[in-house]
Design a protein around this motif. Structure first.
Motif, PDB file in Angstrom:
ATOM      1  N   ASP A  12       0.870  -1.173   0.000  1.00 15.38           N
ATOM      2  CA  ASP A  12       0.000   0.000   0.000  1.00 15.38           C
ATOM      3  C   ASP A  12       0.908   1.224   0.000  1.00 15.38           C
ATOM      4  N   ARG A  13       0.990   1.885  -1.138  1.00 15.82           N
ATOM      5  CA  ARG A  13       1.853   3.066  -1.274  1.00 15.82           C
ATOM      6  C   ARG A  13       1.070   4.368  -1.108  1.00 15.82           C
ATOM      7  N   GLY A  14      -0.208   4.259  -0.819  1.00 17.77           N
ATOM      8  CA  GLY A  14      -1.020   5.453  -0.662  1.00 17.77           C
ATOM      9  C   GLY A  14      -1.235   6.207  -1.961  1.00 17.77           C
ATOM     10  N   ASN A  15      -1.124   5.515  -3.099  1.00 17.83           N
ATOM     11  CA  ASN A  15      -1.194   6.194  -4.399  1.00 17.83           C
ATOM     12  C   ASN A  15      -2.443   5.839  -5.205  1.00 17.83           C
ATOM     13  N   ILE A  16      -3.383   5.137  -4.582  1.00 18.05           N
ATOM     14  CA  ILE A  16      -4.615   4.787  -5.295  1.00 18.05           C
ATOM     15  C   ILE A  16      -5.640   5.902  -5.074  1.00 18.05           C
ATOM     16  N   PRO A  17      -6.109   6.549  -6.138  1.00 19.38           N
ATOM     17  CA  PRO A  17      -7.113   7.622  -5.979  1.00 19.38           C
ATOM     18  C   PRO A  17      -8.344   7.099  -5.248  1.00 19.38           C
ATOM     19  N   ALA A  18      -8.928   7.933  -4.396  1.00 23.18           N
ATOM     20  CA  ALA A  18     -10.081   7.511  -3.595  1.00 23.18           C
ATOM     21  C   ALA A  18     -11.218   6.992  -4.473  1.00 23.18           C
ATOM     22  N   ALA A  19     -11.372   7.600  -5.640  1.00 21.62           N
ATOM     23  CA  ALA A  19     -12.461   7.185  -6.536  1.00 21.62           C
ATOM     24  C   ALA A  19     -12.251   5.780  -7.086  1.00 21.62           C
ATOM     25  N   GLU A  20     -11.006   5.293  -7.021  1.00 21.00           N
ATOM     26  CA  GLU A  20     -10.684   3.969  -7.567  1.00 21.00           C
ATOM     27  C   GLU A  20     -10.825   2.862  -6.539  1.00 21.00           C
ATOM     28  N   GLY A  21     -10.944   3.215  -5.270  1.00 16.42           N
ATOM     29  CA  GLY A  21     -11.099   2.190  -4.254  1.00 16.42           C
ATOM     30  C   GLY A  21      -9.874   2.057  -3.371  1.00 16.42           C
ATOM     31  N   SER A  22      -9.541   0.827  -3.009  1.00 19.37           N
ATOM     32  CA  SER A  22      -8.447   0.555  -2.081  1.00 19.37           C
ATOM     33  C   SER A  22      -7.588  -0.580  -2.617  1.00 19.37           C
TER      34      SER A  22
ATOM     35  N   MET B 191      -0.885 -14.875 -13.069  1.00 22.12           N
ATOM     36  CA  MET B 191      -0.406 -13.493 -12.994  1.00 22.12           C
ATOM     37  C   MET B 191       0.826 -13.242 -13.855  1.00 22.12           C
ATOM     38  N   ILE B 192       1.598 -14.298 -14.152  1.00 24.19           N
ATOM     39  CA  ILE B 192       2.805 -14.059 -14.957  1.00 24.19           C
ATOM     40  C   ILE B 192       2.597 -14.386 -16.432  1.00 24.19           C
ATOM     41  N   GLN B 193       1.352 -14.598 -16.829  1.00 22.24           N
ATOM     42  CA  GLN B 193       1.072 -14.722 -18.255  1.00 22.24           C
ATOM     43  C   GLN B 193       1.196 -13.337 -18.901  1.00 22.24           C
ATOM     44  N   PRO B 194       1.775 -13.250 -20.094  1.00 21.97           N
ATOM     45  CA  PRO B 194       2.004 -11.946 -20.730  1.00 21.97           C
ATOM     46  C   PRO B 194       0.750 -11.090 -20.862  1.00 21.97           C
ATOM     47  N   ASP B 195      -0.398 -11.700 -21.206  1.00 17.48           N
ATOM     48  CA  ASP B 195      -1.623 -10.916 -21.365  1.00 17.48           C
ATOM     49  C   ASP B 195      -2.096 -10.331 -20.045  1.00 17.48           C
ATOM     50  N   THR B 196      -1.932 -11.095 -18.970  1.00 18.95           N
ATOM     51  CA  THR B 196      -2.324 -10.600 -17.649  1.00 18.95           C
ATOM     52  C   THR B 196      -1.500  -9.371 -17.287  1.00 18.95           C
ATOM     53  N   ALA B 197      -0.186  -9.509 -17.424  1.00 19.03           N
ATOM     54  CA  ALA B 197       0.695  -8.400 -17.077  1.00 19.03           C
ATOM     55  C   ALA B 197       0.433  -7.183 -17.963  1.00 19.03           C
ATOM     56  N   LEU B 198       0.164  -7.422 -19.254  1.00 18.27           N
ATOM     57  CA  LEU B 198      -0.115  -6.316 -20.163  1.00 18.27           C
ATOM     58  C   LEU B 198      -1.328  -5.524 -19.691  1.00 18.27           C
ATOM     59  N   THR B 199      -2.363  -6.230 -19.265  1.00 18.04           N
ATOM     60  CA  THR B 199      -3.571  -5.555 -18.796  1.00 18.04           C
ATOM     61  C   THR B 199      -3.320  -4.772 -17.522  1.00 18.04           C
ATOM     62  N   LEU B 200      -2.627  -5.376 -16.560  1.00 14.69           N
ATOM     63  CA  LEU B 200      -2.422  -4.716 -15.270  1.00 14.69           C
ATOM     64  C   LEU B 200      -1.384  -3.608 -15.331  1.00 14.69           C
ATOM     65  N   ARG B 201      -0.584  -3.590 -16.391  1.00 18.01           N
ATOM     66  CA  ARG B 201       0.408  -2.517 -16.552  1.00 18.01           C
ATOM     67  C   ARG B 201      -0.049  -1.416 -17.510  1.00 18.01           C
ATOM     68  N   LYS B 202      -0.858  -1.798 -18.511  1.00 14.29           N
ATOM     69  CA  LYS B 202      -1.258  -0.824 -19.530  1.00 14.29           C
ATOM     70  C   LYS B 202      -2.756  -0.532 -19.543  1.00 14.29           C
ATOM     71  N   GLY B 203      -3.561  -1.407 -18.939  1.00 14.34           N
ATOM     72  CA  GLY B 203      -4.997  -1.221 -18.973  1.00 14.34           C
ATOM     73  C   GLY B 203      -5.651  -2.043 -20.068  1.00 14.34           C
TER      74      GLY B 203
ATOM     75  N   THR C 274      -2.987   7.558 -15.666  1.00 12.39           N
ATOM     76  CA  THR C 274      -2.421   7.914 -14.368  1.00 12.39           C
ATOM     77  C   THR C 274      -3.431   7.656 -13.259  1.00 12.39           C
ATOM     78  N   LYS C 275      -4.680   7.997 -13.501  1.00 10.29           N
ATOM     79  CA  LYS C 275      -5.722   7.833 -12.490  1.00 10.29           C
ATOM     80  C   LYS C 275      -6.168   6.384 -12.342  1.00 10.29           C
ATOM     81  N   GLU C 276      -6.174   5.640 -13.449  1.00  9.58           N
ATOM     82  CA  GLU C 276      -6.826   4.341 -13.426  1.00  9.58           C
ATOM     83  C   GLU C 276      -5.907   3.128 -13.527  1.00  9.58           C
ATOM     84  N   VAL C 277      -4.652   3.322 -13.971  1.00  5.44           N
ATOM     85  CA  VAL C 277      -3.815   2.148 -14.274  1.00  5.44           C
ATOM     86  C   VAL C 277      -2.459   2.156 -13.567  1.00  5.44           C
ATOM     87  N   ASP C 278      -1.763   3.272 -13.608  1.00  7.21           N
ATOM     88  CA  ASP C 278      -0.340   3.288 -13.246  1.00  7.21           C
ATOM     89  C   ASP C 278      -0.058   2.806 -11.829  1.00  7.21           C
TER      90      ASP C 278
END
Length: 545
Positions: free
Chosen positions: A51-61, A363-375, A398-402
């Motif tokens: 938890d880096r405290g970087n998730i916007p409140a609108a996005e959840g926890s 989680m280490i499948q390329p498509d999974t990582a692509l989605t969680l890193r790029k959206g 920046t707000k939804e993925v990074d």
């Protein structure tokens, strides 16, 4: 003084590199599907997440947001995420293990912490469960070092890790326009560097008629780049194949820093710049000739964003990476990003280890990582001409993925060409093309065959001291560092030579000899399998070639 024997089979490495080339084709964009039938209830596991405290409140926890929902929708396993503050991760996880409430899967970068869990028999050996993570088995085949590093003294595999990109941890950035204006060459030795830095301070390179420029910076951790120029990494392997403290190298580095301070080549108040922000601001304002970044975590920011900032102040600014100059102690690289980084362990009390490994496999499948890193394709990015993701709206990402990267902290980015640092640069943009070329030029410095690694190994691969020696090391290390700082700023009445003699005495009085004995015992028992400096460079050079 730094004699080491390379242990990794070059044929294995050649095959590994070839395998990457042959398998790194265009990544498909179809979303991974759960392997479990919809009518069948998924197994549930608990997973720690920073938890880096970087998730916007609108996005959840950390526990619940758009990406945790996406993961649990597509994964064969339901993951319940346990947030741990990044700054207090080890403390909180230790408490959880002590109370029997630790997560099934623990993600943490701290080598010492993970080793302590092994010593306490809190970890599950993974050899019998690898069959449930075939994606990771493939990675172990490509990179046998990954298995070596993840294996503990009992010969069993306990740690899951990743392969990182082969980049320098940092690189000196020099004002080439100042070199040209003052008719100077790129410095190749530390003596030449002093000459250049003096000119940058005394010859008004910015042309404003004032003596208001700095040669370089050593505040915060930037002084570590000076240390690496001299191979002052704390420990070295002697000619008789024993571990010794590199006092001679430290002396030369201290003498160099003292010259920087006494000859006015750095900010005289550098010690007050405790986080390096003052030096960074001076650099961005066009007032530093050779900027030593504490660490480069984002090459795009360092080679594109920062240069645009400087050019708002100094439109003609021209900046290039500078190879570490050769010192009287030899030619060294700077430290590199850990090429093999262990991140993850499984709680020995996990009720369903098979499910944990299935989760890792997903989680280490390329498509999974692509989605969680790029959206998501069509929402956060579209395919470019080469099939690579092109971000639609940077602010939206920046707000939804990074902020979601920690969910894939054990993913090997080089496995997906669309997730490497190179993919961040749009070569159609001249500034970004130039930034990419700067990064690649810095990478080439690692291929210098004459350059040695500046330390015994990357710090994450150093032996973990037992708790009693950790206390001794913490106390004596602080005292030694304080003495060396005094040697830098102490003037003619307190020389660098005297500082090192005093540091040696403090080291021995504070119990340093016990640490030396432990290090030598470890080295003699593990030198054939330990991941040492030569191995670090061999790996990153193989990746770059």
């Amino acid at each position: 003084m730094f004699e080491q024997t390379s242990k990794w089979n070059k044929k294995v490495w050649s095959s590994a590199v070839l395998a990457i080339v042959l398998t790194a084709g265009v990544v498909g964009c179809s979303q991974p599907k759960a392997e479990t039938g919809s009518a069948e209830k998924k197994p549930v596991i608990t997973v720690s997440n920073y938890d880096r405290g970087n998730i916007p409140a609108a996005e959840g926890s950390v526990e619940e947001n758009r990406w945790t929902k996406w993961i649990n929708e597509h994964s064969p396993v339901e993951a319940k995420f346990v947030p741990v503050l990044r700054s207090e991760a080890v403390q909180k996880l230790n408490v959880m293990f002590a109370s029997g409430s630790a997560p099934d899967m623990v993600n943490d970068y701290d080598t010492g912490f993970r080793d302590s869990l092994y010593q306490q028999k809190q970890l599950l050996p993974l050899d019998d469960y690898l069959q449930y993570a075939p994606e990771y088995e493939k990675l172990l085949e490509k990179y046998p070092q990954l298995r070596e590093v993840g294996t503990k003294p009992d010969g069993k595999l306990y740690e899951i890790g990743k392969i990182n990109e082969p980049h320098l941890q940092s690189v000196a950035l020099i004002r080439v326009d100042w070199l040209k204006k003052l008719n100077l060459e790129m410095p190749k030795t530390t003596d030449e560097l002093i000459t250049v830095l003096k000119a940058f301070v005394e010859q008004d390179p910015d042309g404003n008629g004032k003596k208001d420029t700095y040669g370089t910076n050593i505040s915060y951790t930037s002084g570590g780049m000076i240390d690496s120029m001299f191979g002052a990494g704390g420990w070295a392997i002697s000619a008789d194949d024993t571990i010794i403290r590199s006092w001679e190298n430290t002396l030369e580095a201290t003498k160099f820093k003292k010259r920087l301070f006494e000859e006015g080549l750095i900010d005289p108040d550098y010690l007050a710049d405790t986080n390096g922000s003052k030096a960074k601001q001076d650099y961005l304002n066009g007032k530093v000739g050779v900027f030593l970044p504490p660490q480069i975590n984002n090459w795009f920011e360092s080679t594109v964003t920062d240069l645009k900032t400087i050019r708002r102040v100094v439109p003609e600014a021209e900046i290039a990476p500078m190879m570490q100059p050769k010192s009287p102690m030899g030619q060294f690289t700077h430290h590199v990003t850990n090429p093999i980084q262990m991140t993850t362990v499984v709680n020995a009390a996990a009720k369903d280890p098979k499910a944990v490994m299935e989760y890792i496999n997903f989680m280490i499948q390329p498509d999974t990582a692509l989605t969680l890193r790029k959206g998501l394709e069509g929402e956060h990015w579209n395919k470019g001409a080469d099939g690579a993701p092109v971000v639609i709206d940077l602010e939206k990402n920046t707000k939804e993925v990074d902020w979601a990267a920690d969910y894939t902290m054990f993913y090997s980015l080089p496995q997906n060409p669309f997730l490497t640092s190179v993919s961040a640069f749009n070569v159609e943009d001249p500034d970004q093309k130039a930034g990419l070329e700067m990064m690649q030029q810095a990478d080439q410095f690692l291929l210098n065959p004459d350059a040695k690694y500046p330390a015994l190994s990357h710090y994450e691969h150093m032996p973990v001291l037992p708790s009693d020696l950790v206390v001794i090391n913490t106390n004596v290390d602080k005292e030694v560092k304080d003495i060396i700082v005094k040697g830098i700023i102490g003037g003619s009445k307190y020389t660098a030579e005297q500082a090192i003699e005093d540091a040696k005495a403090a080291w021995e009085k504070g119990g340093g000899k016990q640490i030396e004995e432990y290090m030598n015992t470890w080295y003699q028992e593990n030198k054939d399998t330990a991941f040492l400096g030569d191995d670090v460079l061999e790996m990153v050079r193989s990746q770059l070639k």
